[in-house]
Structure formats: structure tokens, C-alpha cells
Write an enzyme that holds these catalytic residues in place. Structure first.
Site, mmCIF file in Angstrom:
data_model
loop_
_atom_site.group_PDB
_atom_site.id
_atom_site.type_symbol
_atom_site.label_atom_id
_atom_site.label_comp_id
_atom_site.label_asym_id
_atom_site.label_seq_id
_atom_site.Cartn_x
_atom_site.Cartn_y
_atom_site.Cartn_z
ATOM 1 N N LYS A 3 -79.180 36.094 13.875
ATOM 2 C CA LYS A 3 -80.536 35.746 14.506
ATOM 3 C C LYS A 3 -81.533 36.718 14.015
ATOM 4 C CE LYS A 3 -78.813 35.462 18.760
ATOM 5 N NZ LYS A 3 -77.647 36.094 18.550
ATOM 6 N N ARG A 16 -80.801 31.677 26.538
ATOM 7 C CA ARG A 16 -79.334 31.911 26.456
ATOM 8 C C ARG A 16 -78.344 30.982 27.482
ATOM 9 N NH1 ARG A 16 -79.453 37.013 23.605
ATOM 10 N NH2 ARG A 16 -77.346 37.735 23.094
ATOM 11 N N ARG A 63 -72.036 47.284 12.799
ATOM 12 C CA ARG A 63 -73.565 47.975 13.350
ATOM 13 C C ARG A 63 -73.396 49.126 14.229
ATOM 14 N NH1 ARG A 63 -77.296 43.490 16.286
ATOM 15 N NH2 ARG A 63 -75.482 43.637 17.988
ATOM 16 N N ARG A 105 -74.095 49.532 17.498
ATOM 17 C CA ARG A 105 -75.102 49.807 18.681
ATOM 18 C C ARG A 105 -74.359 50.261 19.837
ATOM 19 N NH1 ARG A 105 -78.607 44.440 19.066
ATOM 20 N NH2 ARG A 105 -77.177 44.236 20.773
ATOM 21 N N ARG A 131 -69.391 39.582 25.656
ATOM 22 C CA ARG A 131 -70.475 38.905 25.131
ATOM 23 C C ARG A 131 -70.022 37.665 24.420
ATOM 24 N NH1 ARG A 131 -72.386 43.663 21.855
ATOM 25 N NH2 ARG A 131 -74.002 42.457 20.784
HETATM 26 P P1 B4P Z 1 -77.672 40.013 14.585
HETATM 27 O O1 B4P Z 1 -76.709 38.951 14.474
HETATM 28 O O2 B4P Z 1 -79.159 39.851 13.654
HETATM 29 O O3 B4P Z 1 -77.585 40.579 15.854
HETATM 30 P P2 B4P Z 1 -78.232 39.495 17.042
HETATM 31 O O4 B4P Z 1 -77.403 38.192 17.003
HETATM 32 O O5 B4P Z 1 -79.699 39.208 17.022
HETATM 33 O O6 B4P Z 1 -78.000 40.378 18.430
HETATM 34 P P3 B4P Z 1 -76.935 40.295 19.703
HETATM 35 O O7 B4P Z 1 -76.863 39.065 19.941
HETATM 36 O O8 B4P Z 1 -75.724 40.995 19.257
HETATM 37 O O9 B4P Z 1 -77.822 41.066 20.783
HETATM 38 P P4 B4P Z 1 -79.266 40.651 21.369
HETATM 39 O O10 B4P Z 1 -79.961 42.033 20.943
HETATM 40 O O11 B4P Z 1 -79.898 39.321 21.535
HETATM 41 O O12 B4P Z 1 -76.951 41.341 13.688
HETATM 42 C C1 B4P Z 1 -75.542 41.675 14.001
HETATM 43 C C2 B4P Z 1 -75.055 42.426 12.778
HETATM 44 O O13 B4P Z 1 -74.693 41.782 11.718
HETATM 45 C C3 B4P Z 1 -76.318 43.458 12.106
HETATM 46 O O14 B4P Z 1 -75.640 44.668 11.694
HETATM 47 C C4 B4P Z 1 -76.665 42.820 10.878
HETATM 48 O O15 B4P Z 1 -77.036 43.486 9.725
HETATM 49 C C5 B4P Z 1 -75.383 42.045 10.561
HETATM 50 N N1 B4P Z 1 -75.702 40.913 9.679
HETATM 51 C C6 B4P Z 1 -76.434 39.855 10.113
HETATM 52 N N2 B4P Z 1 -76.418 38.715 9.206
HETATM 53 C C7 B4P Z 1 -75.439 39.123 8.448
HETATM 54 C C8 B4P Z 1 -74.954 38.450 7.111
HETATM 55 N N3 B4P Z 1 -75.338 37.172 7.002
HETATM 56 N N4 B4P Z 1 -73.847 38.847 6.374
HETATM 57 C C9 B4P Z 1 -73.411 40.340 7.048
HETATM 58 N N5 B4P Z 1 -73.936 40.971 7.936
HETATM 59 C C10 B4P Z 1 -74.937 40.220 8.601
HETATM 60 O O16 B4P Z 1 -78.735 40.958 23.043
HETATM 61 C C11 B4P Z 1 -78.316 42.032 23.531
HETATM 62 C C12 B4P Z 1 -77.843 41.995 25.098
HETATM 63 O O17 B4P Z 1 -79.394 41.716 25.828
HETATM 64 C C13 B4P Z 1 -77.005 40.773 25.442
HETATM 65 O O18 B4P Z 1 -75.748 41.021 25.361
HETATM 66 C C14 B4P Z 1 -77.685 40.871 27.145
HETATM 67 O O19 B4P Z 1 -77.087 41.610 27.734
HETATM 68 C C15 B4P Z 1 -79.010 40.948 26.813
HETATM 69 N N6 B4P Z 1 -80.060 39.673 26.747
HETATM 70 C C16 B4P Z 1 -80.659 39.488 25.608
HETATM 71 N N7 B4P Z 1 -81.292 38.473 25.638
HETATM 72 C C17 B4P Z 1 -81.130 37.926 27.060
HETATM 73 C C18 B4P Z 1 -81.230 36.718 27.645
HETATM 74 N N8 B4P Z 1 -82.143 35.757 26.972
HETATM 75 N N9 B4P Z 1 -80.742 36.485 28.726
HETATM 76 C C19 B4P Z 1 -80.047 37.262 29.521
HETATM 77 N N10 B4P Z 1 -79.647 38.514 28.749
HETATM 78 C C20 B4P Z 1 -80.051 38.739 27.672
#
Ligand code: B4P
Length: 196
Positions: free
Chosen positions: A13, A97, A136, A138, A149
Site C-alpha cells: 500500500k 483499518r 524490510r 523496520r 499485525r
Molecule cells: P508496504 O506494503 O508498502 O508497507 P505497508 O503495508 O504500507 O505498511 P504496514 O501496513 O506494515 O504498516 P503501517 O505503516 O500502515 O511495504 C512493505 C515492504 O514490502 C517494503 O519493504 C516494500 O519495499 C516491500 N514491497 C512492497 N511491494 C512489494 C512488491 N510488489 N514486491 C516486493 N516487495 C514489495 O502501520 C504500522 C502500525 O501503525 C500498525 O501496526 C498500527 O500499530 C499503526 N496504525 C497505522 N494505521 C493505523 C490505523 N488506521 N488505526 C490504528 N493503528 C494504525
């Protein structure tokens, strides 16, 4: 067009929202990035001494892979979606979410007089997600937090697929592909929006 990107952690995303936002005038709004910035003061991995009251409250939840409470997220999003760069639309990444957050967003959009968004759902196999997140590396990408998660996603976020499908505003994209292939699928889908 306002967009919501929906999918499990690691679905791509944030990656796709970043690419799309660079190609046009609408901002990428990631609740995860806003929270990490509130926690570390930098949005990065290194804590510095400028954490905010929101960051102090959110840190334990983020580190454990739990959702930050809705009232904190809603207050944060009310402020963000009221800013001037949101007039032409936005890409919401990681919000809503929960069904409760989705209802809160509905109310917020009607107060702000903004249109209802198109929702893009990225589906990805669980083993691919875990591999991506571990690579990744993090702070919250450790095995315990990732497992939690994914459980939280299944229990609290998956119901949103049905929620938005009933509104006929959901597009599904295969997120198992390479980044470039997912971007291509997204462009095709957004040019010819259809209900999933
Ligand atoms: P992404 O896939 O882009 O990461 P994300 O889903 O956006 O992040 P995530 O859901 O883990 O965390 P968020 O910050 O929203 O990338 C993941 C990895 O995959 C990267 O290394 C990327 O390079 C790689 N990748 C992507 N696409 C690829 C492909 N096609 N092929 C190969 N590799 C690929 O949330 C973090 C925390 O914040 C949550 O756990 C929660 O505690 C809190 N939070 C956030 N939003 C919230 C909400 N609305 N309500 C309550 N808590 C919330």
C-alpha cells in the site's frame, strides 16, 4: 479522485501510494508514517527527543503490532484531512483499518464536504507478506509483531472488504506481483474503474 488503499501489512500500500502521489497533485497520507513521525520526531527509525503527546500514547501499540485506539486515529485524521493540500483528493494508506474508523471517515467527509473515495484492495499471500516485512526490518517488523499485525488485520480490517464491496466502490489488485507489475495493474484498474 480520493483513494483508499486497503490490504494487509506488507501488501505494498505504502509503496504504491508513494509512486502514485509522485505522478500527480494528490498527497499520500499514511497513518503509519504520521504515527512513526509522532513517535520518533523524524518518521524514521532513530528516536530523537521531539516525540509528541500522540507519539507517547501510540508507541506501545505500534511496537506490539496492535491498532492505535480509534479516538486518537480519528483526531489525527480530522486534522490531516482539513489541510489545504487535500482539496483535489488524497491517497489514504493504512486508514481506515476498522469498520468503526470507516464510519468515522464517512462522517468526516460529509462535514468536510468531500466526495466518497474509490477503495483499492491489494491481496497478497501470507508467506509473501512475512518475507517482505522481515526483509524490510523496520522496528515493528519482528516476528512477534508481524504475527500479531496479521491477526489484527484478519479480525479487524478484513470486514472492511465486505463493507466497501457492498457500496460497489472496491477494486481488487494482485499485490503478489513485482512493484512495477502492481503499479501497472493499478493504473489499468484506475483508468477503467469497475466494481470488484
Ligand atoms: P508496504 O506494503 O508498502 O508497507 P505497508 O503495508 O504500507 O505498511 P504496514 O501496513 O506494515 O504498516 P503501517 O505503516 O500502515 O511495504 C512493505 C515492504 O514490502 C517494503 O519493504 C516494500 O519495499 C516491500 N514491497 C512492497 N511491494 C512489494 C512488491 N510488489 N514486491 C516486493 N516487495 C514489495 O502501520 C504500522 C502500525 O501503525 C500498525 O501496526 C498500527 O500499530 C499503526 N496504525 C497505522 N494505521 C493505523 C490505523 N488506521 N488505526 C490504528 N493503528 C494504525
Amino acid at each position: 479522485m480520493p483513494l483508499i488503499f486497503l490490504g494487509p501489512p506488507g501488501a505494498g500500500k505504502g509503496t504504491q501510494a508513494e509512486i502514485l502521489a509522485q505522478q500527480g497533485p494528490i498527497p499520500h497520507i499514511s497513518t503509519g508514517d504520521i504515527l512513526r513521525k509522532a513517535i520518533t520526531g523524524s518518521g524514521g527509525l532513530r528516536p530523537i527527543a521531539s516525540e509528541t503527546p500522540l507519539g507517547i500514547q501510540a508507541q506501545a501499540y505500534v511496537d506490539a503490532g496492535e491498532l492505535v485506539p480509534d479516538h486518537l486515529i480519528m483526531a489525527m485524521m480530522r486534522e490531516r484531512l482539513s489541510q489545504s493540500d487535500t482539496k483535489l483528493g488524497w491517497i489514504l494508506d493504512g486508514f481506515p483499518r476498522t469498520v468503526s474508523q470507516a464510519r468515522g471517515l464517512d462522517q468526516l467527509l460529509s462535514i468536510l464536504n468531500q466526495p466518497h473515495p474509490q477503495v483499492v484492495y491489494f491481496y497478497v499471500d501470507a508467506n509473501v507478506l512475512v518475507k517482505r516485512l522481515l526483509e524490510r526490518g523496520r522496528k515493528d517488523d519482528n516476528e512477534d509483531s508481524i504475527r500479531r499485525r496479521l491477526e489484527v488485520y484478519e479480525a479487524q480490517t478484513i470486514p472492511l472488504i465486505d463493507f466497501y464491496q457492498k457500496r460497489k466502490c472496491l477494486l481488487s489488485i494482485n499485490g503478489n506481483q513485482s512493484v512495477a507489475e502492481v503499479t501497472n495493474s493499478l493504473h489499468l484498474a484506475l483508468q477503467f474503474p469497475v466494481s470488484a
